[in-house]
Design a protein around this motif. Structure first.
Motif, PDB file in Angstrom:
ATOM      1  N   GLY A 225       0.739  -1.162   0.244  1.00 41.11           N
ATOM      2  CA  GLY A 225       0.145   0.008  -0.053  1.00 41.11           C
ATOM      3  C   GLY A 225       0.823   1.274  -0.115  1.00 41.11           C
TER       4      GLY A 225
ATOM      5  N   ASN B 297       0.061   2.641   4.921  1.00 44.43           N
ATOM      6  CA  ASN B 297      -0.638   1.180   4.653  1.00 44.43           C
ATOM      7  C   ASN B 297       0.423   0.078   4.802  1.00 44.43           C
ATOM      8  OD1 ASN B 297      -3.291   1.773   4.242  1.00 44.43           O
ATOM      9  ND2 ASN B 297      -2.715   2.623   2.188  1.00 44.43           N
TER      10      ASN B 297
ATOM     11  N   ASN C  36      -4.911  -2.008   3.563  1.00 45.48           N
ATOM     12  CA  ASN C  36      -5.818  -1.018   2.792  1.00 45.48           C
ATOM     13  C   ASN C  36      -5.202  -0.375   1.668  1.00 45.48           C
ATOM     14  OD1 ASN C  36      -8.472  -0.071   2.769  1.00 45.48           O
ATOM     15  ND2 ASN C  36      -8.064   1.852   4.327  1.00 45.48           N
ATOM     16  N   ASN C  37      -6.167  -0.208   0.603  1.00 44.95           N
ATOM     17  CA  ASN C  37      -5.813   0.258  -0.573  1.00 44.95           C
ATOM     18  C   ASN C  37      -4.461  -0.277  -1.131  1.00 44.95           C
ATOM     19  OD1 ASN C  37      -7.965   2.341  -0.400  1.00 44.95           O
ATOM     20  ND2 ASN C  37      -6.703   3.610   0.880  1.00 44.95           N
TER      21      ASN C  37
END
Length: 218
Positions: free
Chosen positions: A30, A34, A160-161
């Motif tokens: 990420g 992240n 995340n992402n």
């Protein structure tokens, strides 16, 4: 996946290298705060894959520690680093995987709940994967080979992402001069150092957009 990269067997002059000459990986990374999740990392001479969650911003999310009773939820080959690194069963990586004709690595990410992973070596591949079902059902595949629950032990925002990465590196840390010499001086030892991939699929839940872009490098 029909072939996982292999390289020179990492023993020389009866001494064990501290660094594997090849370091193939399939992983997610990420941006910014992240973290990282490694679905597959291969290190010779191990015949199992390393599956790991990394928290690169402990000040923001705290450290990820996996509960000590985690082994009741997966049938892998053990864990390390407080459970943050787990291992697929024996004979599911590198040379044994290739000799079997390949197989399938599957990761299920239920954001906010868990990440689970299975490694299926031919011919033991679930029918809904083998037949190309648009809605494969992980709940019918038996116990996973790795399991990372989110909650009080690990904040789900650690991953995340994320974007997917497939790469081959040389001489994982701690890098030794012996390993670097093999890479420099024995290029013929790396004839089998390649991925042979039939497909890579991303499945989303109904009405969910989980794939927002494709990135690549030339």
């Amino acid at each position: 996946m029909d072939h996982i990269p292999t390289g020179p067997f990492p023993y020389a002059n009866k001494s064990i290298w501290h660094s594997s000459p090849i370091w193939p990986a399939w992983w997610m990374n990420g941006d910014g705060a992240n973290g990282e999740f490694d679905m597959f990392e291969g290190y010779e001479p191990n015949d199992r894959a390393s599956i790991t969650i990394h928290d690169w911003n402990a000040n923001l999310y705290g450290n990820c520690t996996i509960p000590s009773n985690i082994t009741q939820y997966y049938n892998g080959s053990g864990n390390a680093y407080g459970g943050a690194s787990q291992f697929s069963p024996d004979d599911t990586s590198l040379e044994p995987f290739n000799k079997a004709g390949g197989g399938v690595y599957v990761m299920q990410w239920d954001h906010g709940k868990f990440i689970r992973e299975w490694t299926f070596v031919k011919p033991n591949i679930p029918a809904d994967i083998l037949n190309g079902s648009p809605n494969p059902n992980p709940d019918t595949w038996g116990m996973p080979n790795a399991y990372f629950p989110f909650g009080k032990n690990c904040n789900s925002e650690v991953v995340n992402n994320m974007y997917l990465i497939l790469n081959i590196a040389f001489c994982n840390p701690p890098v030794t001069e012996e390993c670097k010499d093999v890479v420099r001086m024995q290029p013929e030892a790396f004839n089998e150092t390649y991925f042979l991939i039939n497909y890579m699929k991303v499945f989303c839940r109904p009405n969910e957009q989980c794939l927002t872009g494709i990135y690549g490098s030339g």
